[in-house]
Design an enzyme around this catalytic site. Structure first.
Site, PDB file in Angstrom:
ATOM      1  N   GLU A 195      -0.716  -0.978   1.647  1.00 38.64           N
ATOM      2  CA  GLU A 195      -1.473  -2.214   1.444  1.00 38.64           C
ATOM      3  C   GLU A 195      -2.960  -1.944   1.263  1.00 38.64           C
ATOM      4  O   GLU A 195      -3.625  -2.615   0.482  1.00 38.64           O
ATOM      5  CB  GLU A 195      -1.247  -3.181   2.605  1.00 38.64           C
ATOM      6  CG  GLU A 195       0.171  -3.754   2.648  1.00 38.64           C
ATOM      7  CD  GLU A 195       0.549  -4.505   1.375  1.00 38.64           C
ATOM      8  OE1 GLU A 195      -0.349  -4.952   0.655  1.00 38.64           O
ATOM      9  OE2 GLU A 195       1.747  -4.622   1.105  1.00 38.64           O
ATOM     10  N   TYR A 201      -5.617 -10.965   3.999  1.00 39.27           N
ATOM     11  CA  TYR A 201      -4.446 -10.598   3.191  1.00 39.27           C
ATOM     12  C   TYR A 201      -3.667  -9.453   3.832  1.00 39.27           C
ATOM     13  O   TYR A 201      -2.447  -9.531   4.015  1.00 39.27           O
ATOM     14  CB  TYR A 201      -4.841 -10.193   1.751  1.00 39.27           C
ATOM     15  CG  TYR A 201      -3.706  -9.443   1.118  1.00 39.27           C
ATOM     16  CD1 TYR A 201      -2.571 -10.114   0.700  1.00 39.27           C
ATOM     17  CD2 TYR A 201      -3.697  -8.043   1.088  1.00 39.27           C
ATOM     18  CE1 TYR A 201      -1.467  -9.429   0.214  1.00 39.27           C
ATOM     19  CE2 TYR A 201      -2.604  -7.351   0.609  1.00 39.27           C
ATOM     20  CZ  TYR A 201      -1.491  -8.048   0.173  1.00 39.27           C
ATOM     21  OH  TYR A 201      -0.396  -7.365  -0.268  1.00 39.27           O
ATOM     22  N   ASP A 237      -2.982 -12.935  -1.897  1.00 37.33           N
ATOM     23  CA  ASP A 237      -3.861 -12.132  -2.747  1.00 37.33           C
ATOM     24  C   ASP A 237      -4.070 -12.864  -4.075  1.00 37.33           C
ATOM     25  O   ASP A 237      -3.712 -14.037  -4.213  1.00 37.33           O
ATOM     26  CB  ASP A 237      -3.237 -10.751  -2.965  1.00 37.33           C
ATOM     27  CG  ASP A 237      -1.967 -10.841  -3.790  1.00 37.33           C
ATOM     28  OD1 ASP A 237      -1.437 -11.956  -3.957  1.00 37.33           O
ATOM     29  OD2 ASP A 237      -1.508  -9.794  -4.285  1.00 37.33           O
TER      30      ASP A 237
END
Length: 371
Positions: free
Chosen positions: A38, A121, A139
């Site tokens: 991520e 996020y 996002d």
DNA sequence: AAGGCGGGGTC
DNA sequence: GACCCAGCCTT
């Protein structure tokens, strides 16, 4: 739950279960590996990330191994990926996980959100994908998809819009399917509901999509334009070694913070205006004077090439000048300066713009003219 | 709220 | 060229 919301979630997850891409980080449930992916995926495309992710988890397979690694080696594994503070923050955060959470990635929202480099996020992504907690992970993809499907007119460049869409996204998460649903949303944004010319005919939720029903796919989401990058003229010195330093080049390390922190580069300076470039001679003498003030006595010789590099917020136009160091044998280098040759080039971390210039130089394509 | 912070793919 | 990408941090 209203009709179109239930339709959206169930059709989307059904589509995802059939169409999901086989990605390296989808083959693991290791929260640390999910976390690494991520961070790398922030503002970075999947295809770019894949090789970096594989190398990174191969070299740093666990929180502890990343925590114990030399920072220089972590940065080297990030070289070319951009936004290098992500790498620094990630290592700082895993060290915190070791110190405060016994090396286990925490499962509490407040604890995950408190880790360096983990914003709204990424916290949502870790909690949902690794632990299946019903947290939204909003996002750019998600804002685009939901703006279109629900016909939301809010400007997605505004932080308040992300907060509102997080509320929408959270309500859509099907019970017990947070991981699949959140990834499905982003997968749809990446594969079907793209920024330009979305593939509406193959979209699993086309029948109730507000934007499509109104023919407004190109108008949504609403997003205000970013400011154009600032143009800057810079002059760089490609200082060639002589004698025992023949074949080597003088380079320097950037400061600990700011742009391209701690990476290596050719010495260069921002020109105060185009006037220093009235002629090659005036450029050379200006460069010599400026570096003399930093304690580096060089003799600039000629203009040997140019390099361009555009960042998000600025554009560098770099004129590369060949040069030699005065009294090289007895010269004392200022701090953070170093001679580098083809053999030890890879021991340093380079931003792409200087990697290209030096690679060209070392293979003989970027040839300074001899004095 | 605005600006700093990389690099590359796409159209 | 312009746009934008599985954003976050500082001010």
């Amino acid at each position: 739950m209203s009709n179109n919301k239930h339709y959206f979630s169930s059709e989307l997850v059904r589509w995802y279960e059939k169409e999901r891409r086989d990605l390296p980080w989808r083959r693991t449930r290791d929260p640390y590996h999910i976390w690494v992916s991520e961070i790398m995926l922030q503002q970075t495309r999947v295809d770019t990330v894949i090789p970096y992710f594989n190398r990174f988890v191969d070299r740093f397979p666990s929180v502890r191994q990343l925590a114990e690694a030399p920072e220089e080696e972590v940065l080297k594994h990030w070289e070319g990926l951009g936004y290098y503070s992500r790498a620094r923050n990630l290592q700082s955060a895993v060290r915190e996980v070791v110190d405060r959470y016994g090396g286990e990635v925490p499962r509490l929202k407040e604890e995950v959100s408190g880790l360096k480099g983990v914003g709204p996020y990424t916290a949502g992504a870790i909690l949902s994908i690794a632990f299946d907690q019903p947290e939204p992970a909003v996002d750019g993809n998600v804002m685009r998809v939901l703006s279109r499907f629900f016909g939301l007119e809010d400007d997605i460049a505004r932080p308040a819009t992300r907060v509102r869409i997080e509320g929408v996204a959270k309500e859509l998460i099907p019970h017990g399917k947070a991981a699949d649903f959140n990834q499905a949303l982003m997968e749809l944004g990446a594969m079907i509901c793209t920024p330009k010319s979305p593939a509406c005919p193959t979209c699993p939720v086309r029948e109730m999509c507000s934007a499509r029903l109104q023919g407004r796919q190109s108008e949504l989401p609403v997003k205000t334009k970013a400011k154009p990058p600032k143009f800057v003229l810079r002059l760089a010195a490609l200082v060639e070694g002589t004698g025992i330093r023949s074949g080597k080049v003088l380079v320097r390390q950037r400061p600990k913070t700011g742009l391209l922190a701690r990476m290596w580069e050719l010495p260069h300076l921002e020109a105060p205006g185009q006037s220093v470039w009235d002629s090659v001679e005036s450029g050379c003498s200006w460069l010599e004077q400026e570096f003399a003030q930093e304690g580096l006595m060089i003799k600039a010789v000629d203009h040997i090439g140019d390099a361009q590099h555009t960042f998000t917020h600025l554009h560098w136009n770099i004129r590369v000048m060949s040069a030699v160091l005065q009294a090289e044998e007895s010269a004392i280098l200022p701090p953070h300066y170093q001679w580098v040759g083809p053999d030890d080039f890879e021991n340093y971390v380079w931003p792409n713009v200087f990697r290209k210039v030096l690679t060209q130089y070392f293979i003989g394509m970027y040839k300074p003219s001899k004095p």
